[in-house]
Design an enzyme around this catalytic site. Structure first.
Site, short mmCIF file in Angstrom:
data_model
loop_
_atom_site.label_atom_id
_atom_site.label_comp_id
_atom_site.label_asym_id
_atom_site.label_seq_id
_atom_site.Cartn_x
_atom_site.Cartn_y
_atom_site.Cartn_z
N SER A 178 33.76 26.24 87.32
CA SER A 178 34.25 25.57 88.52
C SER A 178 34.65 24.15 88.16
O SER A 178 34.00 23.50 87.36
CB SER A 178 33.16 25.54 89.60
N GLY A 179 35.73 23.71 88.76
CA GLY A 179 36.16 22.32 88.58
C GLY A 179 35.30 21.37 89.39
O GLY A 179 35.41 20.15 89.25
N ASN A 180 34.43 21.93 90.25
CA ASN A 180 33.54 21.07 91.03
C ASN A 180 32.33 21.88 91.51
O ASN A 180 32.48 22.89 92.18
CB ASN A 180 34.28 20.49 92.25
N LYS A 229 37.91 8.73 83.06
CA LYS A 229 38.26 10.16 83.14
C LYS A 229 39.47 10.45 82.26
O LYS A 229 40.46 9.72 82.29
CB LYS A 229 38.54 10.57 84.59
N HIS A 288 39.41 8.81 90.58
CA HIS A 288 38.25 8.84 89.69
C HIS A 288 38.16 7.56 88.88
O HIS A 288 39.14 6.83 88.73
CB HIS A 288 38.34 10.03 88.73
N GLY A 323 31.54 23.26 83.29
CA GLY A 323 31.97 22.20 84.20
C GLY A 323 33.15 21.45 83.62
O GLY A 323 33.90 20.79 84.35
#
Ligand code: NAD
Length: 244
Positions: A98-100, A135, A131, A74
């Site tokens: 996956s980025g999401n 982050k 975000h 992730g």
């Protein structure tokens, strides 16, 4: 299924630990550099879920590849060299990246691709993401995936069309440009909008994550799915069966 969580002391790590049991997983290692956490996973670990920091990924995934353990990534913001290590590992073990991991964003990727196909390059595309202030990387992995869906829908090369923010005197907007903008602030879990701005109308497709649970549940689903799969590079489309 016995799993290790890398980055276990982080925002996502804690959410993964709290949801694991309900997803049929037993957390046998909470790996983190923070005090009081494990430094490695024990023998018998059957899957790894990594939501840590990009620089931590190469060593951990190489170890998993040595041991034949499926790996779910992730973590975002990997450099090109770090990504090469991931790609090499995917020749030896199943790797889901996956980025999401949320269901909603993975559906959005499909909708965006379709919109880009239908609306064409005369609709200017601006991807915005927001975000929380903690982050570390920008733009988000999700914003990049969405922008790549636009490029795929249009059948153009992403690298040639993408721009990241604007300042100074960029001049008139070229037709076909795909622009990506990152906003940071407060406690926002993750908002993404893809805007198609035409001369007479504007289409906006938006996803707002209200809890990290959306990502954690998807990542746990992915590690269970990856068990017993052949070595290879997979993403959430495979896990959700979108291509089936
Ligand atoms: P965070 O900063 O709260 O947590 C990261 C954790 O990783 C920290 O506890 C840190 O101590 C730990 N860490 C750093 N280096 C490490 C190392 N070498 N070994 C083990 N642990 C290490 O961040 P977060 O908000 O939980 O996000 C973590 C990552 O997941 C980020 O890259 C973020 O962009 C990504 N993310 C992805 C998704 C997705 O769906 N793919 C969703 C949310 C966040």
């Amino acid at each position: 299924m016995k799993i290790a969580i890398i980055g276990a002391s982080g925002r996502m790590g804690k959410m993964l630990c709290s949801l694991a049991e309900g997803a049929g997983c037993e957390v046998v290692a909470k790996v983190d550099v923070a005090e009081g956490y494990d430094r490695e996973w024990p023998k018998g670990t059957e899957g790894v879920v990594d939501f840590s920091f990009h620089a931590a990924v190469p060593a951990a995934i190489s170890k998993a590849a040595e041991e034949g353990i499926p790996y779910v990534i992730g973590t975002t913001g990997l450099t090109a060299d770090e990504q090469k290590v991931v790609d090499a590992a995917a020749k030896r073990i199943p790797v889901v990246q996956s980025g999401n991991y949320s269901l909603g964003v993975n559906l959005l990727l499909e909708l965006v691709r379709k919109a880009a196909e239908v609306l064409g390059p005369e609709y200017d595309v601006e991807v915005t993401e927001m975000h929380h202030r903690h982050k570390k990387d920008a733009p988000s992995g999700t914003a990049l995936m969405l922008a790549k869906s636009v490029a795929a829908g249009r059948g153009v090369d992403f690298g040639e069309k993408a721009i990241y923010g604007r300042h100074g005197e960029p001049g008139e907007r070229p037709c076909g440009e795909i622009a990506i903008h990152a906003l940071r602030g407060g406690s926002v879990v993750g908002d993404h909008t893809v805007m198609f701005a035409g001369d007479v109308e504007r289409v906006e497709l938006t996803h707002r994550a209200q809890s990290r649970e959306a990502f954690a549940a998807g990542a746990l689903k992915a590690v269970v799915w990856a068990a017993g799969k052949r070595p290879g590079a997979y993403n959430m489309r495979h896990v959700l069966g979108f291509d089936a």
